[in-house]
Design a protein around this motif. Structure first.
Motif, PDB file in Angstrom:
ATOM      1  N   CYS A  24      25.432  41.881  38.621  1.00 24.37           N
ATOM      2  CA  CYS A  24      26.844  41.968  38.239  1.00 24.37           C
ATOM      3  C   CYS A  24      27.014  42.796  36.971  1.00 24.37           C
ATOM      4  O   CYS A  24      27.969  43.576  36.840  1.00 24.37           O
ATOM      5  N   LEU A  27      26.877  46.278  37.905  1.00 26.19           N
ATOM      6  CA  LEU A  27      28.141  46.699  38.500  1.00 26.19           C
ATOM      7  C   LEU A  27      29.180  47.003  37.426  1.00 26.19           C
ATOM      8  O   LEU A  27      29.933  47.979  37.523  1.00 26.19           O
ATOM      9  N   LEU A  28      29.229  46.148  36.407  1.00 26.75           N
ATOM     10  CA  LEU A  28      30.190  46.364  35.329  1.00 26.75           C
ATOM     11  C   LEU A  28      29.905  47.684  34.612  1.00 26.75           C
ATOM     12  O   LEU A  28      30.817  48.469  34.334  1.00 26.75           O
ATOM     13  N   THR A  31      30.975  50.483  36.759  1.00 24.06           N
ATOM     14  CA  THR A  31      32.427  50.629  36.761  1.00 24.06           C
ATOM     15  C   THR A  31      32.898  51.360  35.513  1.00 24.06           C
ATOM     16  O   THR A  31      33.777  52.229  35.564  1.00 24.06           O
ATOM     17  N   LEU A  57      39.958  46.887  31.847  1.00 24.42           N
ATOM     18  CA  LEU A  57      38.720  46.640  32.582  1.00 24.42           C
ATOM     19  C   LEU A  57      38.010  45.371  32.126  1.00 24.42           C
ATOM     20  O   LEU A  57      37.623  44.525  32.955  1.00 24.42           O
ATOM     21  N   ALA A  61      37.444  41.950  34.281  1.00 25.09           N
ATOM     22  CA  ALA A  61      36.116  41.451  34.644  1.00 25.09           C
ATOM     23  C   ALA A  61      35.963  39.981  34.275  1.00 25.09           C
ATOM     24  O   ALA A  61      35.474  39.168  35.076  1.00 25.09           O
ATOM     25  N   PHE A 289      33.621  38.448  40.985  1.00 24.27           N
ATOM     26  CA  PHE A 289      33.380  39.598  40.121  1.00 24.27           C
ATOM     27  C   PHE A 289      32.714  40.732  40.894  1.00 24.27           C
ATOM     28  O   PHE A 289      33.093  41.900  40.771  1.00 24.27           O
ATOM     29  N   SER A 290      31.698  40.403  41.704  1.00 27.30           N
ATOM     30  CA  SER A 290      30.988  41.438  42.468  1.00 27.30           C
ATOM     31  C   SER A 290      31.927  42.125  43.446  1.00 27.30           C
ATOM     32  O   SER A 290      31.939  43.368  43.550  1.00 27.30           O
ATOM     33  N   ASP A 292      35.219  42.364  43.384  1.00 28.92           N
ATOM     34  CA  ASP A 292      36.241  43.157  42.708  1.00 28.92           C
ATOM     35  C   ASP A 292      35.654  44.428  42.096  1.00 28.92           C
ATOM     36  O   ASP A 292      36.267  45.496  42.154  1.00 28.92           O
ATOM     37  N   SER A 293      34.456  44.323  41.536  1.00 34.41           N
ATOM     38  CA  SER A 293      33.825  45.514  40.954  1.00 34.41           C
ATOM     39  C   SER A 293      33.538  46.562  42.026  1.00 34.41           C
ATOM     40  O   SER A 293      33.769  47.762  41.815  1.00 34.41           O
ATOM     41  N   GLN A 296      36.626  48.419  42.978  1.00 32.65           N
ATOM     42  CA  GLN A 296      36.999  49.434  41.991  1.00 32.65           C
ATOM     43  C   GLN A 296      36.107  50.665  42.090  1.00 32.65           C
ATOM     44  O   GLN A 296      36.570  51.801  41.982  1.00 32.65           O
TER      45      GLN A 296
END
Length: 661
Positions: A24, A27-28, A31, A57, A61, A289-290, A292-293, A296
């Motif tokens: 995660c 991923l952040l 992003t 952002l 998150a 979170f995963s 949604d990331s 995006q």
């Protein structure tokens, strides 16, 4: 040589969650790295990027983690206190009830907005849950009854929400987009609002942990250990609804997450009450979170490919279907709709009476209408003028009702499960997913393209459901759980387009509502032609329909090719679902109600039951279309929504009856 010690279960869970957390974080970072360049001078561009990062952002998150954790914890509490592995805010009607309450407040009574949104959402969610539990109480909260009641309450609440949205036009279209679950943020207000609520939820869960552990036993054992069962259950339910309603009020409906997170926690080895509850919170936060990331990252520029609610269903639906064979329940579930059935001595007479009743109903709906002066019986020139408007939509409604009834009966016969129907198995939602694909590929698809894509989506969904149910022995629990997942996945694809707010969204919104306002002679002729073409073969397949409910072994013993038979009937059921739901939408419940009424009326042989179901289904939607023009004249409620509003209460009443069998 000493063997390397294997990690204990707790260590394995910790390693798994740590690895997921690292993923995660990656991923952040990805992003952030993929944030689009901002045009303009370097200093101004850097400042704008900083604002996007720290005011959009990062709060987004963190809000995803917090909202996912709250929904995961809520789902775990609901499943534990109800002893129901398929309970969560979506399956119990909590999310749809909260959304309906907020929609009513925003669209009809803005004065209610002086109250906190969480209070409005909590009121709607808790009222929906109270209806579901009230209907299931006499059956001792039987999981199948609870899940089926929740599904019906969800459909009724969704129908009301869409009706309000259509009545208020584009002004309320944003409510539907928000209802798909939007995590987009412009500041930290959402995070600051949810943090204390989640902290309170965690503290309350810790304080309730002892009675929760004791409630793992049966009620009598828990009482003997000093636990007040009803008070504890009410407190836990209120806490779970409050957590789910808080998320709904802040970000909209994030469906499915409370169902998937506890399943993931159990799959990762959580066993005790505390491990499941807090493991579900961690899994829910990481999952949301995963999802949604990824939306995006995959979206164009700095926009979402899909809203968060649709994203969780897109990723979580297949995940739950994969986990389905591993989910265990110690409860022996029986079909909740099982009631003593009688057999008609003269079914031909019963069919004749149904036919006469259908003809009289059709004549009544053609001639009786409403005007500014009240009910008016049309005759002579007035009847001739109104006939081109009334006849096509009544024919289309009747044909759609008959086709959905036939599809439900075929599905029930194939699976041997009276709970099976296009709505319960997610087949109607699969047809909607097929329509969505057609709208993606072709900007303005023709009628054959739309029907073909809907039939393909319905067939694919039904075949997938049959494969899953065959592995689980067609148990009622697995049917409902897989149906929830398949329906969530199909409607997630629909929500993906709905959230765009363009003309395709309007087409899908009309399809969901099942509007017949624009039905003309051509659409009516196509509907009746499809009805005759698709239902006529079923009357020659009575032997198949009679043998399949007895099980594959019995069918094979008398020479029936089970695989080929099921495939052909599944194709017919998919075509019937696509054609019927194209007119009536996915919410009518006709595919479940009509075959059940035919069986309850005493029609037992497949041919008799099919004929009765066809006439009952046609009569239901003809009456629904007629009443939809009368109840709020001069406005109209779309056919599919009104059918759900009259069929849903009947099913809820039926579920509330105490079975004697």
């Amino acid at each position: 040589m000493a063997e390397i010690a294997r990690p204990r279960p707790l260590e394995r869970r910790g390693l798994a969650f740590a690895a997921t957390g690292i993923g995660c974080l990656a991923l952040l970072l990805m992003t952030v790295w993929m944030m689009p360049a901002v045009p303009g001078p370097a200093e101004q561009a850097e400042r704008l990027r900083s604002i996007l990062l720290w005011q959009s952002l990062m709060p987004r998150a963190l809000l995803a983690v917090l909202a996912g954790a709250a929904l995961g914890l809520s789902g775990a509490l609901l499943q534990h206190v109800l002893r129901n592995p398929i309970a969560d805010a979506s399956t119990l009607g909590i999310a749809s009830g909260a959304q309906l309450a907020l929609t009513v407040a925003l669209a009809l009574w803005p004065a209610l907005l002086v109250l906190p949104r969480e209070m409005i959402a909590f009121s709607g969610g808790f009222l929906s849950l109270a209806v579901v539990l009230g209907l299931s109480w006499r059956r001792q909260l039987d999981p199948v009854t609870v899940a089926l009641s929740g599904m019906i309450v969800t459909m009724i609440a969704s129908a009301l929400s869409v009706a309000i949205i259509l009545a208020r036009g584009e002004y309320v279209m944003s409510i539907f987009i928000w209802g798909s679950g939007s995590l987009s943020q412009q500041d930290w207000s959402g995070v600051l609002s949810l943090v204390p609520r989640l902290i309170f939820g965690v503290i309350a869960t810790v304080l309730l942990m002892r009675p929760l552990r004791v409630m793992s036993l049966d009620d009598s054992a828990a009482r003997s250990l000093g636990v007040a069962i009803h008070a504890t259950r009410l407190a836990v339910l209120a806490l779970a609804v409050w957590l789910a309603a808080s998320v709904t009020a802040i970000v909209g409906v994030i469906g499915f997450l409370g169902l998937a997170a506890p399943a993931i926690a159990r799959y990762r080895g959580a066993r005790t009450t505390g491990e499941i509850a807090f493991g579900a919170a961690i899994a829910g936060g990481l999952l949301l979170f995963s999802a949604d990331s990824l939306m995006q990252i995959l979206g164009p520029g700095f926009s979402d490919l899909a809203p968060a609610g649709a994203a969780t269903a897109l990723f979580g639906g297949p995940l739950l279907l994969l986990l389905l064979p591993r989910v265990r329940s110690t409860l022996g579930l029986k079909t909740a709709t099982a009631v003593p059935l009688r057999r008609l001595r003269r079914p031909e007479t019963g069919l004749a009476l149904l036919a006469v009743g259908l003809i009289l109903l059709f004549a009544l709906t053609l001639t009786l209408g409403v005007s500014d002066d009240g009910l008016v019986m049309s005759a002579g020139p007035a009847f001739t003028e109104l006939l081109p408007f009334r006849l096509p939509r009544l024919l289309a409604a009747g044909g759609a009702g008959a086709m959905l009834a036939a599809a439900g009966l075929v599905m029930q016969r194939i699976t041997g499960n009276p709970l099976a129907s296009p709505e319960v198995l997610g087949v109607s939602a699969g047809a909607g997913a097929g329509l969505t694909v057609a709208l993606f590929v072709v900007a303005f698809p023709s009628l054959p393209v739309m029907l073909g894509s809907m039939a393909g989506g319905a067939l694919l969904t039904f075949l997938m459901m049959m494969a899953l149910m065959a592995r689980s022995g067609f148990s009622a629990e697995r049917v409902l759980l897989a149906g929830v997942a398949a329906g969530a996945l199909g409607m997630a694809l629909v929500s993906l387009v709905l959230a765009q707010g363009d003309m395709r969204s309007y087409i899908l919104l009309l399809w969901i509502s099942g509007s017949t306002n624009r039905v003309g002679a051509m659409e009516a002729a196509i509907t009746i032609g499809a009805l005759v073409l698709l239902t006529a073969p079923l009357f020659f397949l009575g032997r198949w329909l009679a043998l399949l409910p007895l099980g594959p072994d019995v069918a094979r013993s008398v020479g029936l090719p089970v695989a080929g038979t099921r495939l052909l009937l599944a194709l017919l059921a998919a075509l019937l679902t696509a054609a019927g739901s194209f007119v009536a939408g996915p919410l009518s419940l006709t595919g479940l109600v009509a075959p059940h009424l035919a069986r309850m009326s005493g029609f037992r042989r497949p041919g008799h039951q099919l004929a009765a179901a066809l006439m009952i289904g046609a009569g239901l939607l003809v009456a629904a279309d007629w009443l939809s023009r009368l109840v709020i004249y001069p406005y109209q409620i779309p056919l599919g929504l009104f059918s759900a509003l009259i069929s849903g209460p009947y099913l809820l009443w039926l579920l509330g009856r105490k079975s004697d069998g």
